[in-house]
Scaffold this motif. Structure first.
Motif, PDB file in Angstrom:
ATOM      1  N   GLN A   1       0.828  -1.181  -0.200  1.00  0.00           N
ATOM      2  CA  GLN A   1      -0.121   0.039  -0.017  1.00  0.00           C
ATOM      3  C   GLN A   1       0.737   1.132   0.046  1.00  0.00           C
ATOM      4  O   GLN A   1       1.910   1.353   0.502  1.00  0.00           O
ATOM      5  N   THR A  31       5.636   1.596  -6.968  1.00  0.00           N
ATOM      6  CA  THR A  31       5.110   2.406  -7.885  1.00  0.00           C
ATOM      7  C   THR A  31       6.002   3.239  -8.809  1.00  0.00           C
ATOM      8  O   THR A  31       7.069   3.240  -8.342  1.00  0.00           O
ATOM      9  N   ALA A  99       1.046   5.360  -9.784  1.00  0.00           N
ATOM     10  CA  ALA A  99       0.695   4.088 -10.519  1.00  0.00           C
ATOM     11  C   ALA A  99       1.900   3.303 -10.621  1.00  0.00           C
ATOM     12  O   ALA A  99       3.103   3.799 -10.782  1.00  0.00           O
ATOM     13  N   LYS A 100       1.879   1.953 -10.942  1.00  0.00           N
ATOM     14  CA  LYS A 100       2.835   1.208 -11.409  1.00  0.00           C
ATOM     15  C   LYS A 100       3.103   1.211 -12.818  1.00  0.00           C
ATOM     16  O   LYS A 100       4.343   1.285 -13.276  1.00  0.00           O
ATOM     17  N   TYR A 112      -4.162   4.904 -12.540  1.00  0.00           N
ATOM     18  CA  TYR A 112      -3.628   5.033 -11.323  1.00  0.00           C
ATOM     19  C   TYR A 112      -4.048   4.314 -10.002  1.00  0.00           C
ATOM     20  O   TYR A 112      -5.352   4.238  -9.974  1.00  0.00           O
ATOM     21  N   ASP A 113      -3.379   3.726  -9.227  1.00  0.00           N
ATOM     22  CA  ASP A 113      -3.722   2.768  -8.069  1.00  0.00           C
ATOM     23  C   ASP A 113      -4.033   3.335  -6.696  1.00  0.00           C
ATOM     24  O   ASP A 113      -4.797   2.775  -6.314  1.00  0.00           O
ATOM     25  N   TYR A 114      -3.176   4.497  -6.521  1.00  0.00           N
ATOM     26  CA  TYR A 114      -3.375   4.923  -5.092  1.00  0.00           C
ATOM     27  C   TYR A 114      -3.456   6.677  -5.400  1.00  0.00           C
ATOM     28  O   TYR A 114      -3.005   7.360  -6.327  1.00  0.00           O
TER      29      TYR A 114
END
Length: 125
Positions: A1, A31, A99-100, A112-114
């Motif tokens: 996270q 990321t 983002a990764k 984007y993930d977070y």
């Protein structure tokens, strides 16, 4: 996270400047890209700028090109958005995101993930 915390928003007159900061914590090595997005009332969230973790690749939305600059301090795990020549249409909630993987442009929120909680920017006379 990954946890993201924005700061630096506020109210400014047209033509003024603000610098937003986004402090990242947690598993930041998972990321590879950081981005700034904004969302005005009644509008969709839009990408403003993004940067690679190495700082070698940036991309800007046409609406902010030449006025905004994205940068980062990898020691502090912080990404900045320097906003100059602000206009009333820049008024929005500004979010940073991580983002990764992204596309070449990398300004779609779906990539984007977070996400952070956002910081308000108001440009008004």
């Amino acid at each position: 996270q990954v946890q993201l915390m924005e700061s630096g928003g506020g109210s400014v007159q047209p033509g003024g400047s603000l610098r937003l900061s986004c402090a990242a914590s947690g598993n930041t090595h998972s990321t590879n890209y950081m981005g700034w997005f904004r969302q005005a009332p009644g509008k969709e969230r839009e990408g403003v700028a993004r940067i690679s973790s190495a700082g070698t690749s940036t991309y800007y939305a046409e609406s902010v090109k030449g006025r905004f600059t994205i940068s980062q301090d990898n020691v502090k795990n912080t990404v900045y958005l320097q906003m100059n020549s602000l206009k009333p249409e820049d008024t929005a909630m500004y979010y940073c995101a991580a983002a990764k993987y992204i596309t070449r442009v990398g300004l779609s929120p779906r990539e984007y993930d977070y996400w952070g909680q956002g910081t308000q920017v108001t440009v008004s006379s």
